[in-house]
Design a protein around this motif. Structure first.
Motif, mmCIF file in Angstrom:
data_model
loop_
_atom_site.group_PDB
_atom_site.id
_atom_site.type_symbol
_atom_site.label_atom_id
_atom_site.label_comp_id
_atom_site.label_asym_id
_atom_site.label_seq_id
_atom_site.Cartn_x
_atom_site.Cartn_y
_atom_site.Cartn_z
ATOM 1 N N ASN A 202 47.443 -46.115 43.444
ATOM 2 C CA ASN A 202 48.831 -46.057 43.899
ATOM 3 C C ASN A 202 49.511 -47.405 43.832
ATOM 4 N N ASP A 203 48.715 -48.498 43.888
ATOM 5 C CA ASP A 203 49.317 -49.823 43.918
ATOM 6 C C ASP A 203 49.740 -50.307 42.539
ATOM 7 N N GLY A 204 49.493 -49.500 41.509
ATOM 8 C CA GLY A 204 49.931 -49.863 40.162
ATOM 9 C C GLY A 204 49.061 -50.882 39.473
ATOM 10 N N ASP A 205 47.923 -51.242 40.114
ATOM 11 C CA ASP A 205 47.072 -52.255 39.512
ATOM 12 C C ASP A 205 46.440 -51.765 38.211
ATOM 13 N N ARG A 206 46.202 -50.462 38.118
ATOM 14 C CA ARG A 206 45.666 -49.899 36.890
ATOM 15 C C ARG A 206 46.582 -48.787 36.412
ATOM 16 N N ARG A 207 46.645 -48.606 35.111
ATOM 17 C CA ARG A 207 47.575 -47.657 34.510
ATOM 18 C C ARG A 207 46.834 -46.516 33.834
ATOM 19 N N VAL A 208 47.589 -45.485 33.519
ATOM 20 C CA VAL A 208 47.023 -44.369 32.756
ATOM 21 C C VAL A 208 46.645 -44.880 31.369
ATOM 22 N N PRO A 209 45.422 -44.605 30.911
ATOM 23 C CA PRO A 209 45.016 -45.098 29.587
ATOM 24 C C PRO A 209 45.919 -44.591 28.477
ATOM 25 N N ALA A 210 46.024 -45.389 27.447
ATOM 26 C CA ALA A 210 46.846 -45.017 26.297
ATOM 27 C C ALA A 210 46.377 -43.687 25.718
ATOM 28 N N GLY A 211 47.344 -42.823 25.428
ATOM 29 C CA GLY A 211 47.045 -41.522 24.858
ATOM 30 C C GLY A 211 46.811 -40.431 25.880
ATOM 31 N N TYR A 212 46.755 -40.800 27.169
ATOM 32 C CA TYR A 212 46.482 -39.815 28.218
ATOM 33 C C TYR A 212 47.689 -39.564 29.118
ATOM 34 N N ASP A 213 48.776 -40.227 28.863
ATOM 35 C CA ASP A 213 50.000 -39.989 29.652
ATOM 36 C C ASP A 213 50.868 -38.995 28.893
ATOM 37 N N ARG A 214 50.467 -37.718 28.978
ATOM 38 C CA ARG A 214 51.168 -36.706 28.190
ATOM 39 C C ARG A 214 51.033 -35.338 28.862
ATOM 40 N N ASP A 215 51.795 -34.399 28.386
ATOM 41 C CA ASP A 215 51.764 -33.053 28.946
ATOM 42 C C ASP A 215 50.368 -32.449 28.801
ATOM 43 N N GLY A 216 49.995 -31.683 29.805
ATOM 44 C CA GLY A 216 48.707 -31.012 29.783
ATOM 45 C C GLY A 216 47.600 -31.785 30.462
ATOM 46 N N ILE A 217 47.853 -33.037 30.792
ATOM 47 C CA ILE A 217 46.851 -33.856 31.487
ATOM 48 C C ILE A 217 47.307 -34.026 32.936
ATOM 49 N N ASP A 218 46.413 -33.764 33.873
ATOM 50 C CA ASP A 218 46.735 -33.910 35.290
ATOM 51 C C ASP A 218 46.615 -35.373 35.678
ATOM 52 N N ILE A 219 47.672 -35.918 36.253
ATOM 53 C CA ILE A 219 47.682 -37.316 36.672
ATOM 54 C C ILE A 219 48.012 -37.370 38.163
ATOM 55 N N VAL A 220 47.144 -38.030 38.935
ATOM 56 C CA VAL A 220 47.396 -38.204 40.358
ATOM 57 C C VAL A 220 47.244 -39.673 40.699
ATOM 58 N N ARG A 221 47.890 -40.056 41.781
ATOM 59 C CA ARG A 221 47.760 -41.422 42.287
ATOM 60 C C ARG A 221 46.963 -41.384 43.583
ATOM 61 N N VAL A 222 45.985 -42.275 43.698
ATOM 62 C CA VAL A 222 45.056 -42.250 44.824
ATOM 63 C C VAL A 222 45.045 -43.610 45.514
ATOM 64 N N ASP A 223 44.745 -43.568 46.790
ATOM 65 C CA ASP A 223 44.727 -44.780 47.613
ATOM 66 C C ASP A 223 43.296 -45.232 47.886
ATOM 67 N N GLY A 224 43.168 -46.491 48.305
ATOM 68 C CA GLY A 224 41.918 -46.991 48.854
ATOM 69 C C GLY A 224 41.000 -47.727 47.910
ATOM 70 N N HIS A 225 41.298 -47.725 46.615
ATOM 71 C CA HIS A 225 40.355 -48.345 45.682
ATOM 72 C C HIS A 225 40.365 -49.871 45.742
ATOM 73 N N GLU A 226 41.449 -50.447 46.229
ATOM 74 C CA GLU A 226 41.473 -51.900 46.390
ATOM 75 C C GLU A 226 40.492 -52.340 47.469
ATOM 76 N N ALA A 227 40.092 -51.419 48.371
ATOM 77 C CA ALA A 227 39.102 -51.729 49.407
ATOM 78 C C ALA A 227 37.703 -51.317 48.995
ATOM 79 N N LEU A 228 37.535 -50.821 47.778
ATOM 80 C CA LEU A 228 36.217 -50.428 47.273
ATOM 81 C C LEU A 228 35.725 -51.384 46.198
ATOM 82 N N LEU A 229 36.580 -51.723 45.251
ATOM 83 C CA LEU A 229 36.191 -52.564 44.128
ATOM 84 C C LEU A 229 36.791 -53.958 44.274
ATOM 85 N N GLY A 230 36.125 -54.935 43.707
ATOM 86 C CA GLY A 230 36.639 -56.290 43.771
ATOM 87 C C GLY A 230 36.453 -56.942 45.125
#
Length: 556
Positions: A202-230
């Motif tokens: 959700n924080d925008g630190d990572r983006r949808v990979p190229a070629g996967y931001d299109r119709d038919g692909i489910d895209i959701v934004r999730v919280d909490g990963h900044e407290a898991l990785l790094g």
């Protein structure tokens, strides 16, 4: 139904198969991330597997070949081979619809695996990096500022060794494997033939990979990963809402259909490392601690044994496979070892969305005692080797139960644990990068306390001091070796270590302090780990091995 611990591919990977009570046709391959991300994500992946099992979906979690507990060498195809073996295990168990899920850098593995598998039924890219190249570049940059001995000058390329091995935090990656990781991307083939979920931060630190931001692909934004990785493993927190989102999507988009019979998998609990060494999977004590028992092939059950205890809240592998390498090198000279997941780590105990990272707890002291009960060996045939908090645990339980303790990167000398169920915070004095002004003032006052006053306060648990922690094992005749880098050595001296060594010299146990000129506390650096390994081998061989050639080889 209990999870099934097993080696796949003759020891190529160690895997855990999560089996639902209501077996269904859908199975999930949870593709692990690379390097330290695998350590940080371990319990999160376990929670996902538990959530899936609740909905009748089986899953396999595993180590990449050449990493973790595997007994094969890493290759350029390791990431593909591990996913293939995991999928084969699910299909053998009756799962006909295979979904590949990859968290963090594991998303690169999942995308490649789904592209390779013509019968794949789904793909989840969960907090994916932009590409293998970008992940490798960021991982090397982090190593440059985190690992002892790495040159941090602009333009330095010393994260690549002379043989091409690439150092990242938590892994030394062979040149051909690093090149293969760097070439990974996100092929669009899976998106054309199966349901795909892309879960991005959700924080925008990572983006949808190229070629996967299109119709038919489910895209959701999730919280909490900044407290898991790094973050450090001690600080890592499971992103529970994100886990639920992924589990719900798999259940909805690739729903399991009933199968006529429960899965029948026969676990492989023994793996041959080489002609001299083998490993067994065991569960220990009332809390069913997961452990790997490593020893000489055809060795005796009462062989001298070293208990290996990891640092922080990490699982049995150890930083950059330190525990694995130690176990196998000990076995090569005839010494058995057991490396164990304490409660709240790795495969031990139930996993919960809000579970804390335990540290310096009574539960962990009890866990180590249960391991010693399981061994049922006399003290002179037992050694304990622990990194950081693992060393502290060894010092707490060793008196009368172990012939020696080796504390690697020992930096904490608290005399009392946290109460059962509670968590003791790490001492700010041992973490100068997070010290407050109050911490600095308190530390200054402590440095000027008379020794006997400080000792009395330490015995009451009011401050940390070396003598109360090492007196017990030394008085019982247990030898203590502390392997310290510059920072840990400074902590040892500031907490009365030199005076303690002099005052306790009359006790039957001996104290030896090995100071490394350059070392990072976590032992991510290869030189640090090798120096620590040499110290451990010398101590264990001196205690347990009589063969003159072996003793000479390790400098005893």
């Amino acid at each position: 139904m209990p999870a099934l611990d097993t080696w796949l591919g003759g020891g190529a990977v160690l895997a855990t198969v999560e089996r639902p009570t209501r077996p269904g046709s859908t199975g999930v391959v949870v593709c692990p991330p690379f390097g330290h991300e695998h350590v940080l994500a371990y319990r999160t992946e376990r929670l996902l597997a538990a959530r899936l099992a609740d909905h009748g979906i089986a899953s396999v979690r595993y180590d990449h070949p050449g990493s973790g507990d595997s007994v094969v060498t890493a290759t350029a195809t390791s990431h593909r081979d591990g996913a293939r073996l995991a999928a084969e295990a699910l299909r053998t168990a009756g799962c006909t619809r295979i979904v590949y899920v990859g968290l963090a850098s594991g998303a690169l593995v999942a995308a490649a695996a789904a592209d390779d598998d013509p019968d794949a039924a789904g793909l989840v890219l969960w907090d994916p990096p932009r590409s293998g190249r970008s992940w490798l570049r960021a991982a090397r940059a982090l190593a440059a500022v985190s690992v002892a001995g790495i040159d941090t000058r602009p333009g330095s390329t010393v994260t690549t060794a002379h043989d091409g091995t690439v150092t990242v935090v938590g892994a030394d990656i062979p040149a051909d494997q690093a090149a293969a990781i760097g070439a990974l991307g996100y092929p669009t083939g899976p998106a054309d033939r199966m349901p795909v979920l892309v879960a991005v931060r959700n924080d925008g630190d990572r983006r949808v990979p190229a070629g996967y931001d299109r119709d038919g692909i489910d895209i959701v934004r999730v919280d909490g990963h900044e407290a898991l990785l790094g973050v450090s493993s001690l600080s890592a927190r499971i992103p529970a809402a994100s886990v639920d989102a992924v589990g719900e999507w798999v259940t909805r988009r690739v729903p399991p259909e009933p199968v006529p019979a429960p899965m029948e998998l026969v676990p492989t609990e023994r793996a041959v490392v080489d002609q001299d060494v083998e490993e067994h999977l065991v569960r220990i004590g009332p809390d069913h601690l997961f452990a790997v028992d490593t020893g000489p092939r055809h060795g005796d059950d009462d062989a001298p044994t070293v208990v290996l205890l990891n640092g922080s809240s990490e699982h049995r592998i150890g930083v950059t496979r330190l525990q694995v390498d130690l176990a196998r090198r000990l076995a090569a000279v005839g010494i058995r070892s057991v490396r164990v997941d304490r409660r709240g780590t790795g495969e031990t105990g139930p996993v919960a969305a809000d579970e804390p990272s335990l540290l310096f707890t009574q539960e962990w002291i009890d866990d180590v005692s249960h391991v010693l009960d399981h061994l049922a060996l006399p003290a002179d045939r037992v050694g304990i080797v622990g990194l950081s908090v693992g060393g502290w645990l060894g010092l707490r339980v060793a008196a009368g139960r172990a012939g020696f303790v080796v504390g690697l990167s020992q930096a904490d000398y608290r005399s009392r644990p946290a109460a059962p169920g509670a968590v003791a915070a790490a001492d700010a004095e041992a973490r100068p990068h997070v010290r407050t002004r109050r911490d600095a003032l308190v530390a200054a006052v402590k440095r000027h306390l008379p020794y006997r006053v400080a000792l009395a306060l330490a015995r009451r648990g009011h401050l940390q001091f070396v003598e109360p922690v090492i007196r017990g094992p030394l008085a019982a005749g247990t030898d203590v070796t502390l392997v310290l880098g510059p920072g840990d050595g400074a902590v040892f001296r500031a907490r009365g270590g030199a005076t303690a060594a002099h005052r306790l010299a009359h006790l039957p146990g001996t104290l030896r302090v090995v100071e490394l000129p350059e070392a990072d506390h976590a032992m991510f650096g290869a030189a640090t780990r090798e120096a620590a390994t040499e110290a451990v081998l010398a101590t264990a061989v001196a205690a347990f091995v009589q063969d003159p050639s072996v003793r000479q080889a390790v400098g005893v």
